[in-house]
Motif scaffolding. Structure first.
Motif, PDB file in Angstrom:
ATOM      1  N   ILE A  74       6.497  -2.043  -5.411  1.00 54.71           N
ATOM      2  CA  ILE A  74       6.318  -1.279  -4.121  1.00 54.71           C
ATOM      3  C   ILE A  74       5.814   0.117  -4.333  1.00 54.71           C
ATOM      4  O   ILE A  74       4.955   0.780  -3.576  1.00 54.71           O
ATOM      5  CB  ILE A  74       7.572  -1.384  -3.255  1.00 54.71           C
ATOM      6  N   GLU A  75       6.768   0.897  -5.109  1.00 53.14           N
ATOM      7  CA  GLU A  75       6.148   2.290  -5.374  1.00 53.14           C
ATOM      8  C   GLU A  75       4.835   2.558  -5.960  1.00 53.14           C
ATOM      9  O   GLU A  75       3.905   3.346  -5.421  1.00 53.14           O
ATOM     10  CB  GLU A  75       7.222   2.968  -6.331  1.00 53.14           C
ATOM     11  N   LEU A  98       2.368   1.776  -3.117  1.00 46.20           N
ATOM     12  CA  LEU A  98       2.330   3.087  -2.140  1.00 46.20           C
ATOM     13  C   LEU A  98       1.260   4.112  -2.817  1.00 46.20           C
ATOM     14  O   LEU A  98       0.471   4.700  -2.159  1.00 46.20           O
ATOM     15  CB  LEU A  98       3.578   3.585  -1.703  1.00 46.20           C
ATOM     16  N   ARG A 104     -12.080   6.280   9.364  1.00 47.23           N
ATOM     17  CA  ARG A 104     -11.474   5.167  10.325  1.00 47.23           C
ATOM     18  C   ARG A 104     -11.150   3.828   9.290  1.00 47.23           C
ATOM     19  O   ARG A 104     -10.091   3.155   9.377  1.00 47.23           O
ATOM     20  CB  ARG A 104     -12.690   4.666  11.097  1.00 47.23           C
ATOM     21  N   ALA A 154      -7.773   4.164   7.766  1.00 50.08           N
ATOM     22  CA  ALA A 154      -6.804   3.869   8.606  1.00 50.08           C
ATOM     23  C   ALA A 154      -6.690   2.144   8.458  1.00 50.08           C
ATOM     24  O   ALA A 154      -5.544   1.559   8.451  1.00 50.08           O
ATOM     25  CB  ALA A 154      -7.352   4.133  10.107  1.00 50.08           C
ATOM     26  N   GLU A 174      -5.036   1.370   5.416  1.00 48.53           N
ATOM     27  CA  GLU A 174      -3.472   1.654   5.590  1.00 48.53           C
ATOM     28  C   GLU A 174      -2.906   0.634   6.266  1.00 48.53           C
ATOM     29  O   GLU A 174      -1.621   0.304   6.011  1.00 48.53           O
ATOM     30  CB  GLU A 174      -3.202   3.186   6.306  1.00 48.53           C
ATOM     31  N   ILE A 175      -3.350  -0.021   7.238  1.00 51.56           N
ATOM     32  CA  ILE A 175      -2.999  -0.788   8.223  1.00 51.56           C
ATOM     33  C   ILE A 175      -2.443  -2.252   6.956  1.00 51.56           C
ATOM     34  O   ILE A 175      -1.615  -2.881   7.211  1.00 51.56           O
ATOM     35  CB  ILE A 175      -3.566  -1.388   9.073  1.00 51.56           C
ATOM     36  N   ILE A 212      -1.414  -2.023   4.101  1.00 49.58           N
ATOM     37  CA  ILE A 212      -0.380  -1.731   3.165  1.00 49.58           C
ATOM     38  C   ILE A 212       0.853  -2.514   3.633  1.00 49.58           C
ATOM     39  O   ILE A 212       1.577  -2.884   2.840  1.00 49.58           O
ATOM     40  CB  ILE A 212      -0.091  -0.251   3.265  1.00 49.58           C
ATOM     41  N   ALA A 213       1.246  -2.613   4.676  1.00 52.37           N
ATOM     42  CA  ALA A 213       2.506  -3.285   5.498  1.00 52.37           C
ATOM     43  C   ALA A 213       2.592  -4.778   4.997  1.00 52.37           C
ATOM     44  O   ALA A 213       3.342  -5.242   4.555  1.00 52.37           O
ATOM     45  CB  ALA A 213       2.462  -3.206   6.905  1.00 52.37           C
ATOM     46  N   ILE A 253       2.892  -4.908   1.183  1.00 49.84           N
ATOM     47  CA  ILE A 253       4.505  -4.690   0.887  1.00 49.84           C
ATOM     48  C   ILE A 253       5.089  -5.837   1.060  1.00 49.84           C
ATOM     49  O   ILE A 253       6.238  -6.312   0.344  1.00 49.84           O
ATOM     50  CB  ILE A 253       4.876  -3.124   1.413  1.00 49.84           C
ATOM     51  N   SER A 254       4.992  -6.439   2.310  1.00 46.15           N
ATOM     52  CA  SER A 254       5.676  -7.628   2.634  1.00 46.15           C
ATOM     53  C   SER A 254       5.261  -8.809   1.412  1.00 46.15           C
ATOM     54  O   SER A 254       6.503  -9.567   1.311  1.00 46.15           O
ATOM     55  CB  SER A 254       5.050  -8.017   3.927  1.00 46.15           C
ATOM     56  N   LEU A 265       9.498  -3.057   7.661  1.00 44.94           N
ATOM     57  CA  LEU A 265       8.258  -3.863   7.899  1.00 44.94           C
ATOM     58  C   LEU A 265       8.389  -4.637   9.098  1.00 44.94           C
ATOM     59  O   LEU A 265       7.438  -4.768   9.941  1.00 44.94           O
ATOM     60  CB  LEU A 265       7.902  -4.925   6.550  1.00 44.94           C
ATOM     61  N   GLU A 318       0.957   2.028  12.508  1.00 45.59           N
ATOM     62  CA  GLU A 318       0.968   1.611  11.308  1.00 45.59           C
ATOM     63  C   GLU A 318       0.854   2.500  10.137  1.00 45.59           C
ATOM     64  O   GLU A 318       1.128   2.042   8.812  1.00 45.59           O
ATOM     65  CB  GLU A 318       0.272   0.296  11.311  1.00 45.59           C
ATOM     66  N   ILE A 319       0.001   3.529  10.558  1.00 51.80           N
ATOM     67  CA  ILE A 319      -0.471   4.434   9.429  1.00 51.80           C
ATOM     68  C   ILE A 319       0.910   5.053   8.681  1.00 51.80           C
ATOM     69  O   ILE A 319       0.932   5.334   7.598  1.00 51.80           O
ATOM     70  CB  ILE A 319      -1.446   5.472   9.815  1.00 51.80           C
ATOM     71  N   ILE A 351       3.883   3.626   8.262  1.00 51.62           N
ATOM     72  CA  ILE A 351       4.637   2.679   7.398  1.00 51.62           C
ATOM     73  C   ILE A 351       4.419   2.920   6.206  1.00 51.62           C
ATOM     74  O   ILE A 351       5.637   3.096   5.416  1.00 51.62           O
ATOM     75  CB  ILE A 351       4.243   1.294   7.840  1.00 51.62           C
ATOM     76  N   ALA A 352       3.373   3.583   5.659  1.00 48.14           N
ATOM     77  CA  ALA A 352       3.612   3.789   4.139  1.00 48.14           C
ATOM     78  C   ALA A 352       4.322   4.744   3.761  1.00 48.14           C
ATOM     79  O   ALA A 352       5.167   4.969   2.767  1.00 48.14           O
ATOM     80  CB  ALA A 352       1.813   4.205   3.653  1.00 48.14           C
ATOM     81  N   ILE A 384       8.097   3.711   4.208  1.00 54.23           N
ATOM     82  CA  ILE A 384       8.590   3.154   3.025  1.00 54.23           C
ATOM     83  C   ILE A 384       8.796   3.950   1.921  1.00 54.23           C
ATOM     84  O   ILE A 384       9.505   3.812   1.174  1.00 54.23           O
ATOM     85  CB  ILE A 384       7.749   1.815   2.804  1.00 54.23           C
ATOM     86  N   ILE A 440      12.303   4.347  -0.176  1.00 55.63           N
ATOM     87  CA  ILE A 440      12.313   4.455  -1.682  1.00 55.63           C
ATOM     88  C   ILE A 440      13.156   5.748  -2.254  1.00 55.63           C
ATOM     89  O   ILE A 440      13.884   5.602  -3.134  1.00 55.63           O
ATOM     90  CB  ILE A 440      11.013   4.026  -2.432  1.00 55.63           C
TER      91      ILE A 440
END
Lengths: 255, 255
Positions: free
Chosen positions: A72-73, A76, A89, A92, A95-96, A98-99, A102-103, B76, B95-96, B98-99, B102, B106
């Motif tokens: 996870i680290e 990120l 954009r 962005a 980044e969306i 990333i959730a 990680i899930s 999440l 959502e941006i 969230i990174a 998380i 950590i």
């Protein structure tokens, strides 16, 4: 290997000595690097993961949960750097993702914990045959407490062992403490395992015997040069199937 | 409490019996719920975290790494649900974050691992006085292997204990295995700890003695009703300072 004393206890490493472990980790790592392949080539992701794991090992120790936290680290770090570079954009949108990434890493971790327990060839017969000869067996393994207990339970090998030791580390002092706990001296102890770093070198250095059974897949963190190839208390074999003949040849040396 | 046999071993729980633990976890949880307070009221975040932890406990076991993984999973879920509901540009902005959230979780986990070790009042003197009397002490704790070893090392209490047992769980069978390992019968064992669920009920049910020292902060997962208040092998005290007087009153019952 020349055995000059009486061996009272044989200890076995668990992961990749008795059962499959590292291939499952590599499979998980492959899925992880694939998740991030839009950001960075997979071999670079692997390299960054190893760096993160190495940095975290003192804090997290060995085992699957620390591995997941390091994945996870790393994710990120990689996705954060990508966002910093583009600042658009698109960033962005990246980044969306990333959730979701990680899930998926958390799910990969849970799948890893639930992998089937697969014994390596000859393990069960060898341990049972050593039991029959009345030689005491110990399991000496690193890793997560609950995870290793679960694997041992699924292996049905618990009954073969006189003592189970789940260790946070396997360096000289850890083995010295183990011998104290077992109430034996170093020359009464033989360790068998696949890791030169964890199962062989520290054991030889405290004056015990060590047998190396290399495994085809190793974690890079465990890789060290074996400078003890010609050590008189060391032996390298190809498979656990060679253990019984070694004991047979040294019959009067095992109690 | 009426002691009818000879107690050979006194075992102590560690977290919140010998040293501060749960307040650190609650502090971390507070920081975590604050991180998510834009999405959900803090008490709801806490509730979801406990649900996630309870669901994951079989897989992750006890300790800080499982706690961190459950915080991440909860974050999440909460941020994902928020995005699903609004589906707008705002959601993208949420959502941006969230990174960053998380990444901070950590860090909270790493800070939790590195919290200072603070002994509870009277612990050191009590253990040393029991040592002087020649009564064998055991440490019996749940939690992360490496984490508990680190705390024990920082506590400087290792030398007080004849045996250290870090357990993946503390139910009846776990205590039975511990007694087997120690080579004593149930009526020769006294357990002292702050958790009714982990340190008292399973111990009484196997026929051993148990002393409860409640702590002001408990993890909700450990909360159960104590239906053994009047059990003849049970005693509840306010502080570890009352242990020596209990031993003094039952002098001929401790070996």
């Amino acid at each position: 290997m020349k055995i000059n004393s009486k061996i009272k206890i044989i200890a076995f490493d668990a992961d990749d000595t008795l059962w499959v472990n590292e291939p499952y980790y590599r499979e998980t790592e492959k899925a992880f690097t694939y998740l991030l392949s839009d950001y960075l080539p997979e071999e670079k992701v692997s390299k960054m993961l190893l760096e993160t794991e190495t940095k975290n090992i003192k804090l997290y120790g060995y085992g699957v949960k620390g591995f997941v936290l390091s994945m996870i680290e790393t994710a990120l770090k990689i996705t954060g750097e990508a966002a910093d570079i583009s600042q658009s954009r698109e960033a962005a949108n990246l980044e969306i993702l990333i959730a979701k990434i990680i899930s998926q890493i958390i799910n990969l971790g849970k799948e890893l914990i639930n992998k089937p327990l697969v014994l390596l060839t000859g393990v069960k017969n060898t341990l049972e045959a050593i039991n029959v000869q009345g030689i005491k067996l110990v399991l000496a393994t690193k890793g997560d407490l609950l995870d290793q207990e679960r694997k041992l339970k699924n292996s049905s090998l618990s009954k073969c062992f006189h003592h189970i030791e789940i260790m946070s580390n396997k360096n000289q002092e850890d083995y010295q403490k183990l011998l104290e706990r077992l109430g034996i001296s170093p020359d009464e102890f033989l360790m068998i395992g696949n890791s030169v770093k964890s199962d062989i070198l520290p054991v030889l250095s405290i004056g015990s015997y060590a047998i190396h059974i290399p495994y085809h897949t190793n974690w890079a963190h465990e890789n060290v040069t074996n400078n003890a190839q010609n050590h008189k208390r060391f032996l390298k074999i190809e498979s656990i199937l060679e253990i019984l003949p070694v004991i047979e040849r040294n019959k009067d040396r095992f109690v």
